[in-house]
Write a protein that holds these residues in place. Structure first.
Motif, PDB file in Angstrom:
ATOM      1  N   SER A 142       0.864  -1.172   0.000  1.00 27.96           N
ATOM      2  CA  SER A 142       0.000   0.000   0.000  1.00 27.96           C
ATOM      3  C   SER A 142       0.904   1.226   0.000  1.00 27.96           C
ATOM      4  CB  SER A 142      -0.902  -0.014   1.243  1.00 27.96           C
ATOM      5  OG  SER A 142      -1.874   1.007   1.198  1.00 27.96           O
ATOM      6  N   PRO A 143       0.419   2.387  -0.416  1.00 28.93           N
ATOM      7  CA  PRO A 143       1.277   3.574  -0.414  1.00 28.93           C
ATOM      8  C   PRO A 143       1.760   3.943   0.985  1.00 28.93           C
ATOM      9  CG  PRO A 143      -0.664   3.935  -1.773  1.00 28.93           C
ATOM     10  CD  PRO A 143      -0.898   2.656  -1.026  1.00 28.93           C
ATOM     11  N   ASP A 144       2.977   4.452   1.072  1.00 28.61           N
ATOM     12  CA  ASP A 144       3.432   5.085   2.315  1.00 28.61           C
ATOM     13  C   ASP A 144       3.451   6.590   2.084  1.00 28.61           C
ATOM     14  OD1 ASP A 144       6.200   5.859   1.349  1.00 28.61           O
ATOM     15  OD2 ASP A 144       6.423   3.680   1.230  1.00 28.61           O
ATOM     16  N   PHE A 145       3.472   7.361   3.161  1.00 26.56           N
ATOM     17  CA  PHE A 145       3.399   8.810   2.971  1.00 26.56           C
ATOM     18  C   PHE A 145       3.992   9.574   4.142  1.00 26.56           C
ATOM     19  CE2 PHE A 145      -0.692   7.470   4.778  1.00 26.56           C
ATOM     20  CZ  PHE A 145      -0.840   8.315   5.870  1.00 26.56           C
ATOM     21  N   GLU A 146       4.511  10.764   3.790  1.00 22.37           N
ATOM     22  CA  GLU A 146       4.939  11.749   4.781  1.00 22.37           C
ATOM     23  C   GLU A 146       3.733  12.648   5.048  1.00 22.37           C
ATOM     24  OE1 GLU A 146       7.523  13.631   2.149  1.00 22.37           O
ATOM     25  OE2 GLU A 146       8.540  11.744   1.699  1.00 22.37           O
ATOM     26  N   LEU A 147       3.459  12.931   6.311  1.00 22.15           N
ATOM     27  CA  LEU A 147       2.359  13.821   6.669  1.00 22.15           C
ATOM     28  C   LEU A 147       2.932  15.097   7.286  1.00 22.15           C
ATOM     29  CD1 LEU A 147      -0.587  14.595   7.159  1.00 22.15           C
ATOM     30  CD2 LEU A 147      -0.522  13.224   9.261  1.00 22.15           C
ATOM     31  N   TYR A 148       2.626  16.233   6.661  1.00 16.93           N
ATOM     32  CA  TYR A 148       3.044  17.542   7.150  1.00 16.93           C
ATOM     33  C   TYR A 148       1.799  18.255   7.660  1.00 16.93           C
ATOM     34  CZ  TYR A 148       6.969  16.465   3.997  1.00 16.93           C
ATOM     35  OH  TYR A 148       8.014  15.868   3.353  1.00 16.93           O
ATOM     36  N   ASP A 149       1.757  18.618   8.937  1.00 14.18           N
ATOM     37  CA  ASP A 149       0.533  19.242   9.446  1.00 14.18           C
ATOM     38  C   ASP A 149       0.398  20.666   8.917  1.00 14.18           C
ATOM     39  OD1 ASP A 149       1.969  21.067  11.058  1.00 14.18           O
ATOM     40  OD2 ASP A 149       1.885  19.765  12.806  1.00 14.18           O
ATOM     41  N   SER A 150      -0.742  21.283   9.198  1.00 14.18           N
ATOM     42  CA  SER A 150      -1.070  22.585   8.610  1.00 14.18           C
ATOM     43  C   SER A 150      -0.151  23.699   9.102  1.00 14.18           C
ATOM     44  CB  SER A 150      -2.524  22.947   8.914  1.00 14.18           C
ATOM     45  OG  SER A 150      -2.740  23.004  10.320  1.00 14.18           O
ATOM     46  N   GLU A 151       0.549  23.483  10.205  1.00 13.23           N
ATOM     47  CA  GLU A 151       1.448  24.499  10.755  1.00 13.23           C
ATOM     48  C   GLU A 151       2.904  24.221  10.402  1.00 13.23           C
ATOM     49  OE1 GLU A 151       0.165  27.151  12.254  1.00 13.23           O
ATOM     50  OE2 GLU A 151      -1.815  26.263  11.884  1.00 13.23           O
ATOM     51  N   PHE A 152       3.151  23.246   9.532  1.00 11.73           N
ATOM     52  CA  PHE A 152       4.524  22.833   9.244  1.00 11.73           C
ATOM     53  C   PHE A 152       5.337  23.985   8.662  1.00 11.73           C
ATOM     54  CE2 PHE A 152       7.715  21.061   6.311  1.00 11.73           C
ATOM     55  CZ  PHE A 152       8.455  20.310   7.218  1.00 11.73           C
ATOM     56  N   ALA A 153       6.528  24.196   9.252  1.00 14.91           N
ATOM     57  CA  ALA A 153       7.463  25.212   8.756  1.00 14.91           C
ATOM     58  C   ALA A 153       8.828  24.538   8.650  1.00 14.91           C
ATOM     59  CB  ALA A 153       7.527  26.391   9.717  1.00 14.91           C
ATOM     60  N   PRO A 154       9.322  24.300   7.438  1.00 16.38           N
ATOM     61  CA  PRO A 154      10.520  23.477   7.269  1.00 16.38           C
ATOM     62  C   PRO A 154      11.777  24.036   7.906  1.00 16.38           C
ATOM     63  CG  PRO A 154       9.902  24.538   5.199  1.00 16.38           C
ATOM     64  CD  PRO A 154       8.776  24.752   6.147  1.00 16.38           C
ATOM     65  N   THR A 155      11.853  25.363   8.115  1.00 20.97           N
ATOM     66  CA  THR A 155      13.059  25.944   8.693  1.00 20.97           C
ATOM     67  C   THR A 155      12.944  26.168  10.197  1.00 20.97           C
ATOM     68  OG1 THR A 155      12.278  28.180   8.169  1.00 20.97           O
ATOM     69  CG2 THR A 155      13.665  27.084   6.527  1.00 20.97           C
ATOM     70  N   ARG A 156      11.853  25.719  10.806  1.00 14.59           N
ATOM     71  CA  ARG A 156      11.691  25.901  12.243  1.00 14.59           C
ATOM     72  C   ARG A 156      12.255  24.693  12.984  1.00 14.59           C
ATOM     73  NH1 ARG A 156       7.733  24.005  15.455  1.00 14.59           N
ATOM     74  NH2 ARG A 156       6.344  23.619  13.682  1.00 14.59           N
ATOM     75  N   PRO A 157      13.279  24.881  13.827  1.00 17.13           N
ATOM     76  CA  PRO A 157      13.785  23.744  14.612  1.00 17.13           C
ATOM     77  C   PRO A 157      12.676  23.127  15.448  1.00 17.13           C
ATOM     78  CG  PRO A 157      15.281  25.620  14.767  1.00 17.13           C
ATOM     79  CD  PRO A 157      14.019  26.131  14.097  1.00 17.13           C
ATOM     80  N   GLY A 158      12.580  21.801  15.424  1.00 17.21           N
ATOM     81  CA  GLY A 158      11.541  21.113  16.168  1.00 17.21           C
ATOM     82  C   GLY A 158      10.317  20.774  15.348  1.00 17.21           C
TER      83      GLY A 158
END
Length: 289
Positions: free
Chosen positions: A262-278
């Protein structure tokens, strides 16, 4: 020949940033590093993943994007010439490839930060990333995603980040569920070839008609092992790659679980900020329950 130390290249990137309005050429930039254009080109491309003049054009486009939002009266033709393009049409095409939207639509309200993997301002950093398997399996009902997708293999997978501006530039669209969470979905993997389909997508209604060029994929109900990737604030793509190497090479084999078809996936929530530590990414691997 003694190659310049990484801090010299970092200094050069800062100098380029300060001189984007000047007529920069490969010869002039190489001369600043006291290298021949040939040797400098090889060094820069190996370190930054793109040619120096492609980097310069990208940084000029980012600067033009900032002017679009800060100078409402700026004319596209003037921005085109300032970026080194011969025409407004060429500028518009290049801008769309980088940001996923036209300059006109960008002016209506978009961030002037390109997605990681395109034209970073700084040197790539080490991919020191924290990844753990969450203790509980998660069962999800079937759902539908839609977004731009392409077939990738080992030679092309580094270009996956280019799908994300095309997605973000189209949001929101009719039929999209009322959520800004996004999904990086992998399916139809051929392990012998090392190829797979990847989509940058959002959840949509099953009967939604997505924008032209988008793929719709129904993800069946499944049980997942979830691996939480905690980012360090550095470039996103190297961290995700390092996390995937650890998940598939270490954590998944150690779990004793069997991967389901079955497909696997990365889930990024609505507040995801790629440059924010944590910031976190929850990677879902379907397993046989």
């Amino acid at each position: 020949m003694t190659l310049p130390r990484p801090d010299r290249l970092a200094d050069l990137l800062s100098w380029i940033e300060d001189n984007l309005d000047q007529p920069l050429t490969l010869d002039a930039i190489a001369d600043r590093m006291a290298l021949s254009p040939y040797h400098f080109s090889r060094l820069f491309t190996a370190r930054m993943g793109r040619s120096v003049m492609a980097y310069v054009r990208g940084r000029r486009l980012v600067k033009a994007a900032r002017r679009l939002t800060s100078e409402p009266e700026a004319r596209l033709i003037d921005l085109a010439f300032d970026c080194g393009f011969d025409s407004q049409e060429a500028f518009t095409r290049a801008f769309g490839r980088l940001f996923g939207v036209s300059p006109g639509r960008f002016r209506q309200g978009y961030s002037a930060t390109p997605f990681e993997g395109q034209y970073p301002m700084s040197l790539p950093e080490s991919a020191d990333v924290d990844v753990i398997r969450l203790p509980d399996l998660v069962s999800l009902d079937a759902f539908t995603v839609a977004g731009p997708s392409r077939r990738f293999d080992g030679a092309t997978k580094a270009t996956i980040p280019q799908l994300w501006p095309a997605l973000i530039g189209a949001l929101p669209f009719a039929g999209q569920e009322p959520s800004w969470a996004t999904y990086g979905v992998v399916w139809a993997a051929d392990r012998s070839e090392g190829s797979f389909d990847y989509m940058a997508g959002v959840r949509v209604a099953p009967d939604a008609t997505p924008p032209a060029g988008f793929t719709t994929l129904r993800i069946p109900a499944a049980t997942y092992a979830v691996f939480r990737i905690t980012l360090n604030g550095g470039p996103l793509h190297p961290q995700v790659k390092a996390a995937m190497d650890r998940i598939w090479g270490e954590l998944m084999p150690a779990s004793g679980l069997r991967v389901a078809d079955s497909p696997d996936f990365e889930l990024y929530d609505s507040e995801f900020a790629p440059t924010r530590p944590g910031a976190v990414i929850d990677f879902h691997v379907p397993v046989v329950a």
